[in-house]
Scaffold this active site. Sequence first.
Site, PDB file in Angstrom:
ATOM      1  N   ASP A  97      -0.919  30.554  73.180  1.00  0.00           N
ATOM      2  CA  ASP A  97      -0.860  30.050  71.944  1.00  0.00           C
ATOM      3  C   ASP A  97      -1.344  30.995  70.771  1.00  0.00           C
ATOM      4  OD1 ASP A  97      -0.527  28.286  69.865  1.00  0.00           O
ATOM      5  OD2 ASP A  97      -2.315  27.131  70.490  1.00  0.00           O
ATOM      6  N   LYS A 126      -3.682  26.736  78.668  1.00  0.00           N
ATOM      7  CA  LYS A 126      -3.104  27.301  77.225  1.00  0.00           C
ATOM      8  C   LYS A 126      -4.180  28.021  77.178  1.00  0.00           C
ATOM      9  CE  LYS A 126      -3.704  24.956  73.354  1.00  0.00           C
ATOM     10  NZ  LYS A 126      -4.097  25.828  72.174  1.00  0.00           N
ATOM     11  N   ASP A 128       5.202  37.103  61.106  1.00  0.00           N
ATOM     12  CA  ASP A 128       4.958  38.439  60.565  1.00  0.00           C
ATOM     13  C   ASP A 128       6.284  38.772  60.102  1.00  0.00           C
ATOM     14  OD1 ASP A 128       4.048  41.162  59.971  1.00  0.00           O
ATOM     15  OD2 ASP A 128       2.394  40.621  61.563  1.00  0.00           O
ATOM     16  N   ARG A 135     -10.537  18.680  76.061  1.00  0.00           N
ATOM     17  CA  ARG A 135     -12.055  18.023  76.307  1.00  0.00           C
ATOM     18  C   ARG A 135     -12.101  16.780  77.106  1.00  0.00           C
ATOM     19  NH1 ARG A 135     -13.470  19.036  70.043  1.00  0.00           N
ATOM     20  NH2 ARG A 135     -10.843  18.677  70.313  1.00  0.00           N
ATOM     21  N   LYS A 186       0.457  31.476  67.980  1.00  0.00           N
ATOM     22  CA  LYS A 186       0.895  31.102  66.471  1.00  0.00           C
ATOM     23  C   LYS A 186       1.254  32.185  65.768  1.00  0.00           C
ATOM     24  CE  LYS A 186      -1.215  26.680  66.269  1.00  0.00           C
ATOM     25  NZ  LYS A 186      -2.354  26.586  67.559  1.00  0.00           N
TER      26      LYS A 186
HETATM   27  O1  C5P Z   1      -9.890  19.391  73.545  1.00  0.00           O
HETATM   28  P1  C5P Z   1      -8.532  18.931  72.884  1.00  0.00           P
HETATM   29  O2  C5P Z   1      -7.731  18.019  73.817  1.00  0.00           O
HETATM   30  O3  C5P Z   1      -8.790  18.233  71.505  1.00  0.00           O
HETATM   31  O4  C5P Z   1      -7.760  20.327  72.990  1.00  0.00           O
HETATM   32  C1  C5P Z   1      -6.425  20.317  72.352  1.00  0.00           C
HETATM   33  C2  C5P Z   1      -6.036  21.643  72.404  1.00  0.00           C
HETATM   34  O5  C5P Z   1      -4.838  21.716  71.663  1.00  0.00           O
HETATM   35  C3  C5P Z   1      -6.893  22.641  71.474  1.00  0.00           C
HETATM   36  O6  C5P Z   1      -6.572  24.034  72.077  1.00  0.00           O
HETATM   37  C4  C5P Z   1      -6.350  22.826  70.124  1.00  0.00           C
HETATM   38  O7  C5P Z   1      -6.692  23.966  69.432  1.00  0.00           O
HETATM   39  C5  C5P Z   1      -4.969  22.480  70.321  1.00  0.00           C
HETATM   40  N1  C5P Z   1      -4.126  22.211  69.347  1.00  0.00           N
HETATM   41  C6  C5P Z   1      -4.226  20.799  68.494  1.00  0.00           C
HETATM   42  N2  C5P Z   1      -3.663  20.359  67.521  1.00  0.00           N
HETATM   43  C7  C5P Z   1      -2.524  21.262  66.990  1.00  0.00           C
HETATM   44  C8  C5P Z   1      -2.223  22.224  67.707  1.00  0.00           C
HETATM   45  C9  C5P Z   1      -3.053  22.771  68.797  1.00  0.00           C
HETATM   46  O8  C5P Z   1      -5.289  20.272  69.048  1.00  0.00           O
HETATM   47  N3  C5P Z   1      -2.045  20.838  66.092  1.00  0.00           N
END
Ligand code: C5P
Length: 242
Positions: A68, A41, A73, A219, A70
């Site tokens: 991603d 992503k 517009d 992470r 989002k």
């Molecule tokens: O590191 P982690 O597993 O928390 O990353 C989750 C990813 O999913 C990040 O890129 C975060 O921006 C994205 N995301 C999220 N919750 C949302 C939409 C996107 O954690 N509602």
Amino acid sequence: MRADLTPRDARDRMIVPLDFASVDEAEKMVATLGDAASFYKIGMQLVFAGGLPLISQLVAEGKRIFLDMKLLDIDNTIAGGVDSIARLGVTFTTIHAYPKAMRAAVETLRRAEQHSAGLGLLAVTVLTSMEDDDVHAAGYAQPAAELVTTRAADARRAGMDGIVCSPLEIAAVRNIVGPDMAIVTPGIRPAGAAADDQKRIMTPTDAIKAGANYLVIGRPITAADDPAAAARAVMNEIETAA
Ligand code: C5P
């Protein structure tokens, strides 16, 4: 023609976000993960840091990309944006679940079939960072959970390919969108992993069993001592749960 949203294998169901400030760091993570990840992503941080050529490079290498962005517009601008994204060869992109914007995006792909067959349009219902108070402050009378289901139904009606939602919303959203739309879920944490700043989390096994098609997991993989080993462990968990 609708996008083919079928994962090629269990590895494809795990989407690793490249949440890095530089293309250099993102490329290093991709090299470190090697065959252990096949779907990435890429969001605004990396795109605005010069990440677009990396998307083309990864697509050429056979990786799948969830861009991603989002989008929200006016119809004409959504149409132009979606058309350009389709030409990048990415697999998913995101649109905020406003009926007009979603219809403009879907209509654009219908008109441009040759170069858009591979792009799946995902609706962002309500950002998972939004609590009820935030939703009210934004001018909506419904609680967040209710707005999620309303917008999931709107997404289905508009002809979207899938929904991004928190793990705790998977079952309710699946009920509304039926079996054919893809559900893509962040907030995934293997048992025992740190939650970081995620509030509503689920293990890969529970999210797959609840009905998610794709898991976004960052992470716990990218910050692990051995990211490839962490990715393989998640992949094995997905394979077992599926
Ligand atoms: O590191 P982690 O597993 O928390 O990353 C989750 C990813 O999913 C990040 O890129 C975060 O921006 C994205 N995301 C999220 N919750 C949302 C939409 C996107 O954690 N509602």
